[in-house]
Design a protein around this motif. Structure first.
Motif, PDB file in Angstrom:
ATOM      1  N   UNK A  56       0.935  -1.158   0.121  1.00 50.50           N
ATOM      2  CA  UNK A  56       0.045   0.062  -0.215  1.00 50.50           C
ATOM      3  C   UNK A  56       0.666   1.252   0.006  1.00 50.50           C
ATOM      4  N   UNK A  57       2.031   1.112   0.588  1.00 48.74           N
ATOM      5  CA  UNK A  57       2.788   2.239   0.863  1.00 48.74           C
ATOM      6  C   UNK A  57       3.948   2.332  -0.041  1.00 48.74           C
ATOM      7  N   UNK A  58       4.088   1.514  -1.019  1.00 49.70           N
ATOM      8  CA  UNK A  58       5.513   1.218  -2.015  1.00 49.70           C
ATOM      9  C   UNK A  58       4.920   1.980  -3.559  1.00 49.70           C
ATOM     10  N   UNK A  59       5.869   3.000  -3.694  1.00 54.03           N
ATOM     11  CA  UNK A  59       5.295   3.821  -4.821  1.00 54.03           C
ATOM     12  C   UNK A  59       6.021   3.292  -5.811  1.00 54.03           C
ATOM     13  N   UNK A  60       5.755   3.487  -7.315  1.00 53.90           N
ATOM     14  CA  UNK A  60       6.520   2.884  -8.500  1.00 53.90           C
ATOM     15  C   UNK A  60       7.989   3.233  -8.531  1.00 53.90           C
TER      16      UNK A  60
ATOM     17  N   UNK B 245      12.588 -16.695   0.046  1.00 51.29           N
ATOM     18  CA  UNK B 245      11.552 -18.037   0.236  1.00 51.29           C
ATOM     19  C   UNK B 245      10.676 -17.601   1.172  1.00 51.29           C
ATOM     20  N   UNK B 246      10.776 -16.884   1.996  1.00 52.25           N
ATOM     21  CA  UNK B 246       9.766 -16.536   3.208  1.00 52.25           C
ATOM     22  C   UNK B 246       9.575 -15.018   3.351  1.00 52.25           C
ATOM     23  N   UNK B 247       8.544 -14.531   2.444  1.00 55.89           N
ATOM     24  CA  UNK B 247       8.552 -13.296   2.062  1.00 55.89           C
ATOM     25  C   UNK B 247       7.757 -12.521   3.421  1.00 55.89           C
ATOM     26  N   UNK B 248       8.057 -11.476   3.907  1.00 52.80           N
ATOM     27  CA  UNK B 248       7.205 -10.353   4.621  1.00 52.80           C
ATOM     28  C   UNK B 248       6.593  -9.466   3.974  1.00 52.80           C
ATOM     29  N   UNK B 249       5.168  -9.460   4.645  1.00 52.95           N
ATOM     30  CA  UNK B 249       4.225  -8.510   3.868  1.00 52.95           C
ATOM     31  C   UNK B 249       4.763  -6.809   4.117  1.00 52.95           C
ATOM     32  N   UNK B 250       5.692  -6.667   5.361  1.00 53.28           N
ATOM     33  CA  UNK B 250       6.136  -5.473   5.837  1.00 53.28           C
ATOM     34  C   UNK B 250       7.504  -5.186   5.000  1.00 53.28           C
ATOM     35  N   UNK B 251       7.930  -5.884   4.190  1.00 48.00           N
ATOM     36  CA  UNK B 251       8.995  -5.812   3.105  1.00 48.00           C
ATOM     37  C   UNK B 251       8.528  -6.168   1.887  1.00 48.00           C
ATOM     38  N   UNK B 252       7.541  -5.840   1.298  1.00 45.03           N
ATOM     39  CA  UNK B 252       6.952  -6.517   0.118  1.00 45.03           C
ATOM     40  C   UNK B 252       7.988  -6.187  -0.985  1.00 45.03           C
ATOM     41  N   UNK B 253       8.744  -5.055  -1.332  1.00 48.62           N
ATOM     42  CA  UNK B 253       9.707  -4.780  -2.529  1.00 48.62           C
ATOM     43  C   UNK B 253      10.760  -5.614  -2.436  1.00 48.62           C
ATOM     44  N   UNK B 254      11.408  -5.756  -1.142  1.00 53.27           N
ATOM     45  CA  UNK B 254      12.633  -6.206  -1.008  1.00 53.27           C
ATOM     46  C   UNK B 254      12.539  -7.741  -1.081  1.00 53.27           C
ATOM     47  N   UNK B 255      11.302  -8.329  -0.505  1.00 55.48           N
ATOM     48  CA  UNK B 255      10.912  -9.902  -0.813  1.00 55.48           C
ATOM     49  C   UNK B 255      10.812 -10.152  -2.246  1.00 55.48           C
TER      50      UNK B 255
END
Length: 267
Positions: A104-108, A150-160
């Motif tokens: 939600x808060x990660x811009x293009x 392999x274990x994504x975190x929703x608060x690090x969506x772009x990095x995951x």
């Protein structure tokens, strides 16, 4: 005493002026390798270089400022490294920090920046040093990645998402480079002590000010369900990197070592 003798071999470590990168440089020098390292921060790089030269006075060491996202700078670093030490046989791609953000808060622009950092911090050095690796024996590339792949975190969506792509890239490069005699592997980090975690500790809220670093990180490990009950140390990641970069892992390619203290929950 080093676990292997790397005398006569040349290693390159990007992001080598602090943290896991610096710990890797130290282990490589202890094993007798010649090492080229680079970093973006000139002051931190020179401080690291001075410390390394004091600790390893007879070592063959080359340090240069280089932004791995600038292909011209990376090509220049590769040429200067070869001129100083000879062709590289080991390349350690040590990527940068993670971005804390949700979808939600990660811009293009943030998406593009994170994907560019994670991919091209591997692509540019690998492309620049590949001709050298092809001319050497037992060549290896190691990519420092995260368990987020392999274990994504929703608060690090772009990095995951970016880390998952790098995980796939390692497998693809391993397949493509195998006929050239070049192995490509990676490590998957969990929570490892770093400047980023130190800054979070210093900024802890008032109700946590009674906790020292050991107690604060132990609580964090409990909250994250890390089975070993603590954060990892940079040298623990560096040992895995040394294994994958050296002939100790001569029959290993396209693989990843989990360095997470039991934080992994994926199958």
């Amino acid at each position: 005493m080093p676990m292997i003798d790397l005398d006569g071999r040349v290693a390159v470590v990007t992001g080598g002026s602090s943290g896991i990168g610096l710990a890797t440089v130290e282990l490589l020098l202890e094993a007798g390798a010649s090492v080229a390292l680079c970093g973006r921060d000139e002051t931190r790089l020179r401080e690291a270089e001075a410390g390394l030269r004091a600790r390893f006075p007879g070592a063959k060491l080359y340090a240069a400022r280089c932004d791995v996202l600038d292909p011209g700078q990376v090509r220049a670093f590769a040429a200067a490294s070869e001129a100083a030490l000879g062709p590289a046989q080991m390349l350690v791609n040590n990527a940068g920090q993670g971005r804390v953000s949700t979808f939600a808060d990660t811009e293009d622009e943030a998406w593009a920046e994170e994907l560019r950092l994670k991919f091209f911090s591997v692509i540019h050095p690998t492309r620049a040093f590949l001709p050298q690796l092809e001319r050497t024996r037992d060549a290896a590339v190691v990519c420092v990645n995260s368990l987020l792949a392999l274990q994504p975190e929703p608060h690090m969506v772009a990095t995951s998402a970016a880390r998952a792509g790098v995980h796939n890239l390692v497998r693809s490069l391993a397949t493509e480079f195998a006929p050239k005699g070049i192995r490509v592997n990676g490590i998957l980090l969990g929570l490892v002590e770093s400047g980023q975690w130190r800054r979070r500790f210093e900024a802890r809220p008032d109700e946590d000010r009674h906790l020292d670093w050991a107690a604060w990180t132990a609580r964090l490990a409990g909250q994250k369900h890390i089975q070993l009950g603590r954060l990892g140390l940079p040298v623990e990641a560096a040992r895995a990197i040394l294994f994958l970069a050296s002939p100790l892992s001569s029959y290993t390619t396209g693989s990843h070592i989990d360095i997470s203290g039991g934080h992994s929950r994926h199958a």
